[in-house]
Design a protein around this motif. Sequence first.
Motif, PDB file in Angstrom:
ATOM      1  N   ALA A  87      23.388  22.785  57.027  1.00 10.13           N
ATOM      2  CA  ALA A  87      22.994  23.545  55.843  1.00 10.13           C
ATOM      3  C   ALA A  87      22.042  24.671  56.221  1.00 10.13           C
ATOM      4  N   ALA A 136      18.623  24.870  50.098  1.00 10.55           N
ATOM      5  CA  ALA A 136      19.265  23.592  50.399  1.00 10.55           C
ATOM      6  C   ALA A 136      18.486  22.419  49.822  1.00 10.55           C
ATOM      7  N   PHE A 143      26.737  23.697  50.308  1.00 13.78           N
ATOM      8  CA  PHE A 143      26.811  22.973  51.576  1.00 13.78           C
ATOM      9  C   PHE A 143      28.172  23.122  52.237  1.00 13.78           C
ATOM     10  N   GLY A 157      22.780  17.418  52.293  1.00 13.42           N
ATOM     11  CA  GLY A 157      24.165  17.888  52.288  1.00 13.42           C
ATOM     12  C   GLY A 157      25.150  16.829  52.736  1.00 13.42           C
TER      13      GLY A 157
END
Length: 439
Positions: free
Chosen positions: A57, A391, A46, A76
């Motif tokens: 992200a 992510a 991140f 993030g």
Amino acid sequence: MNKPHSPNRATPGKPIKSAAAHAPARERLDDDALLERVQRQSFRYFWEFGHPVSGLARDRTQGNDEVITLGGSGFGVMAIVIAVERGWISRAEAVDRLHKMIGFLEQADSFHGAYPHFMNGTTGKVVRYARKDDGADLVETAFWIQGLIAAQVYFDRADGKEPWLRGRIEGMRRAVEWSWFTRDGRDGLYWHWSPNHGWAMNHEILGWNECLILFVLAAGAEQYAIPPLAYHNGFAQSRTFLNRRPQYGVDLPLGPDGGGPLFFAHYSFLGLDPRGLTDRYADYWAQNLAHTRLNYAYCVANPGGFKGYGPDCWGLSASDNPTGYSAHAPDNDRGVIAPTAAISSLPYAPDIAMRALRHFHDDMGDRLWGEYGFFDAFSESADWVAKTHLAIDQGPQIVMIENYRSGLIWNLFMRDPEVRRGLQRLDFQSPHLLGTPVA
């Protein structure tokens, strides 16, 4: 769910000072040191790999580097809060990054205050997720807001840029028209709305799944709040909501047979503290523990006969696989283990989660450990290891490890007045609502 994109490697941004080495540690670390290592290495996804223009992200490594993900960015934001608390970055650096992210989104495409699943990290324009999914994604928006709430509570100083940050977060929260997504007052919420296709996707949000956080936020909102019946007559009336059937020796309160992918026990509960959280349907700590234990028991039983499955190698959740991406679960088992599944379950079952984490790191690290922590998934049956990080899989590891270590994000999030109001309006009980510390 996130989908793969065409390969296109990105250049990382500013590195974290004294970041952990990419190679797995040769010495056996104690539990706390190992958890710190996994969190800190994963945080680099991140911080260093964040989009250079928006700061948000990116969806994945080895994908289209312009595509950013809203839900993953919310995870993030929580990771950034943890990084400050752990001393990996300064408070000022974190506040500047958050201003960059929020400032970008203030000018980006949004629809009735909600954001799309994917957008271009340079232009802020929608990146279409599916043919008619080119507008608002209410669930991804809820994951984004969940992260912002943790930051709004944490960055509480009266000087510098923190008051401005809290104000910008407040404005972004106020803008989400949760009630719009009831489709003119129906008892339910709908996932998507498109400026080109309207409600054509017709995806009512029915449980049990990852969406509880959405109903809590929407019920407690200062503006555009939904009525409690949208939860009780909508989400909770799905045929896969109540279960209460024993499987592999585990009584599962909610969800489909097999429990579904393990992210059901993670995404909403990055912020929502399940300890002592109950309503008329379930005890949510018991629910998440049962889901975790069922996923483990299934992998140990290994009815598909997949290579590698066992007490130290388990965890089915949404991840990449040798042919694409899928929400892996006992009823969709393709022989693919996602490290995030077991690692993010650490608060619920630390005994079996730590055993898996050690196996992934100590025994498989030469193949499974990368620049941003563990690679997304692997299949020993297919002799395959993903070379991607996502992510939505990296973020929960950082946050749930921290909730196990300190309860930081749980305690921050549950202090928010609107979160409390949402829980109360939906008839939840929690020690946080009574002002009782949760151990």
